[in-house]
Scaffold this active site. Structure first.
Site, PDB file in Angstrom:
ATOM      1  N   SER A  19       0.796  -1.234   0.000  1.00  0.00           N
ATOM      2  CA  SER A  19       0.000   0.000   0.000  1.00  0.00           C
ATOM      3  C   SER A  19       0.828   1.283   0.000  1.00  0.00           C
ATOM      4  O   SER A  19       0.251   2.375  -0.085  1.00  0.00           O
ATOM      5  CB  SER A  19      -0.955   0.013   1.202  1.00  0.00           C
ATOM      6  N   SER A  65      -6.064   3.490   4.673  1.00  0.00           N
ATOM      7  CA  SER A  65      -5.552   2.719   3.534  1.00  0.00           C
ATOM      8  C   SER A  65      -6.665   1.962   2.827  1.00  0.00           C
ATOM      9  O   SER A  65      -6.480   0.835   2.362  1.00  0.00           O
ATOM     10  CB  SER A  65      -4.459   1.744   3.991  1.00  0.00           C
ATOM     11  N   LYS A 116       0.039   3.685  -2.726  1.00  0.00           N
ATOM     12  CA  LYS A 116      -1.002   4.714  -2.662  1.00  0.00           C
ATOM     13  C   LYS A 116      -0.419   6.126  -2.626  1.00  0.00           C
ATOM     14  O   LYS A 116      -1.145   7.100  -2.862  1.00  0.00           O
ATOM     15  CB  LYS A 116      -1.900   4.478  -1.455  1.00  0.00           C
ATOM     16  N   LYS A 155       2.970   6.461   4.962  1.00  0.00           N
ATOM     17  CA  LYS A 155       2.143   5.379   4.414  1.00  0.00           C
ATOM     18  C   LYS A 155       2.718   4.004   4.748  1.00  0.00           C
ATOM     19  O   LYS A 155       3.887   3.724   4.499  1.00  0.00           O
ATOM     20  CB  LYS A 155       2.050   5.509   2.875  1.00  0.00           C
TER      21      LYS A 155
END
Length: 443
Positions: free
Chosen positions: A60, A124, A63, A249
């Protein structure tokens, strides 16, 4: 007999001990990761790296690219925060998969881009991420083209994007982007991940206003309300809290393991750390392992480094203070470093760094600038190198205020001056040729 066996074993034991010591010395921070990097967030100076050029799963952390393209689309007026997205079969199906990080979306629901973005940045949320990608590009397949184009523009290397979320495609229920494999997953080296984070924070610093939120209720006051706890457990109030952390993140898949791109600020210092496939001392991946590794990187950066001025504004290079000018009223023009160059380095190593001039060869013809030349024209940049010992350099040296510029205007010479100069060059060529010929006769 036992005595002789013991004597024979001793050298092998010593060799094994020496080998272990060498490995431990190489990994000075003692972190257990497949890849890692630590940079100064302001200048991009690389403070530490470990296997940072090997492509690995990024989960992730992908992202961050979706966030970059979202902010860009907002700033360019292509979409707005209040714009509404209508849920389709793809985003509905993914949002109902509770194995994944998600906010459940209603089949017939509409959601603002701001709502979806907050779900992405804080929780997320995967379906919310796909919804943003579809809003920007029409389909996630088309969004991949934007991801790849932006990656190239930002100077990322060895990357592969197969979706907007970082999930393995097998979780997308057969609706993964066209041209990608059913079990493909996004990959990138730690150095490229750090470069992406660096540009995201420099170009759109407002991202931190959302990533620093530790808890928020999605659609508070409605029947769809759901508590979103940030997966960044280093934020204030969480179990692995670290002073100054406000982003950025996390990422977790079976393939990528436990990953994290973190940023923290203390005083005037801001750092970006990336850890990939972090494990504990027993080789087991966990949330704790990735935050422990990040903590070690942050501790190292904040305790061992300080910001120093490496070059003052107006610095001139001793071995090249000017550039030759072609067809100009003046034959040369002075060059200098445009702005003060500052970077985080180890406190006792300032004198070990030296500047190197890197000229932009695309602007030069046989090493000369062609008139007219305007004051302030960028003709190259400075590369800061360490005289001795290992130095990791910068994540992106051309964006650091390290430009080298010309200090004055140089007008193009008039036609008469150019003609006379051409005649002079012609006769000079003849003279040199004749002189060479005569010298050849008397050899």
């Amino acid at each position: 007999m036992r005595k002789w066996v013991a004597l024979l074993i001793i050298p092998f034991v010593l060799m094994a001990t020496i080998g272990t010591t060498q490995v431990q010395a190489e990994t000075t921070l003692g972190i257990h990761v497949d890849g890692a990097i630590l940079i100064d967030a302001d200048t991009g100076k690389i403070l530490y790296e470990e296997n940072a050029d090997t492509p690995l799963g990024i989960a992730s952390m992908s992202k961050m690219m979706t966030e970059y393209l979202l902010f860009e689309a907002i700033h360019e007026g292509k979409i707005s925060w209040d714009q509404e997205y209508k849920v389709n079969d793809y985003t509905y199906a993914v949002s109902q998969d509770r194995r994944l990080s998600n906010v459940p979306l209603r089949r017939d629901g509409t959601y603002t881009i701001r709502e979806l973005y907050e779900a992405l940045a804080i929780y997320s949320a995967n379906a919310a991420t796909i919804a943003i990608a579809e809003t920007i590009a029409g389909t996630e397949t088309e969004f991949l083209k934007l991801m790849n184009a932006k990656a190239k523009e930002l100077g990322l290397v060895d990357y592969k994007f197969v979706n907007s979320t970082g999930l393995n495609n097998e979780y997308l229920q057969g609706m993964h982007p066209q041209g990608t494999g059913v079990s493909d997953e996004n990959v990138m080296p730690a150095k490229s991940v750090a470069r992406l984070a660096y540009h995201l924070m420099h170009d759109y610093p407002e991202v931190l206003e959302t990533t620093k939120i530790n808890t928020k209720i999605f659609r508070e006051g409605t029947s769809d309300a759901i508590k979103m706890d940030n997966w960044n457990f280093m934020l204030p109030g969480f179990v692995y809290e670290y002073e100054g952390v406000d982003g950025l993140k996390t990422g977790t898949t079976d393939f990528a393991g436990h990953c994290f791109t973190g940023t923290a600020k203390r005083g005037d210092k801001r750092l970006i750390a990336v850890v990939m496939k972090a494990v504990d001392a027993n080789g087991v991946g966990s949330y704790k392992a990735r935050f422990d590794a990040t903590r070690a990187l942050f501790d190292y950066g904040f305790s061992q480094f300080s910001e120093e001025e490496l070059l003052p504004a107006g610095y001139e290079f001793e071995d090249q203070k000017t550039l030759d000018v072609l067809k100009g009223k003046e034959k040369t023009v002075a060059i200098e470093v445009k702005d003060s160059v500052r970077a985080m380095i180890k406190s006792n190593e300032k004198d070990l760094f030296e500047p190197q001039l890197v000229l932009d060869e695309s602007l030069l013809k046989d090493g000369q600038l062609e008139a007219p030349v305007k004051k302030g024209t960028v003709v190259g940049h400075v590369k800061i190198v360490k005289k001795e010992g290992e130095d990791y350099g910068f994540i992106d040296s051309k964006d650091l205020g390290m430009d080298v510029v010309v200090t004055t205007d140089v007008e193009k010479a008039g036609w008469f001056s150019l003609m006379m100069s051409g005649i002079g060059d012609f006769f000079a060529g003849l003279w040199n040729g004749a002189t060479g010929f005569v010298k050849g006769l008397f050899k």
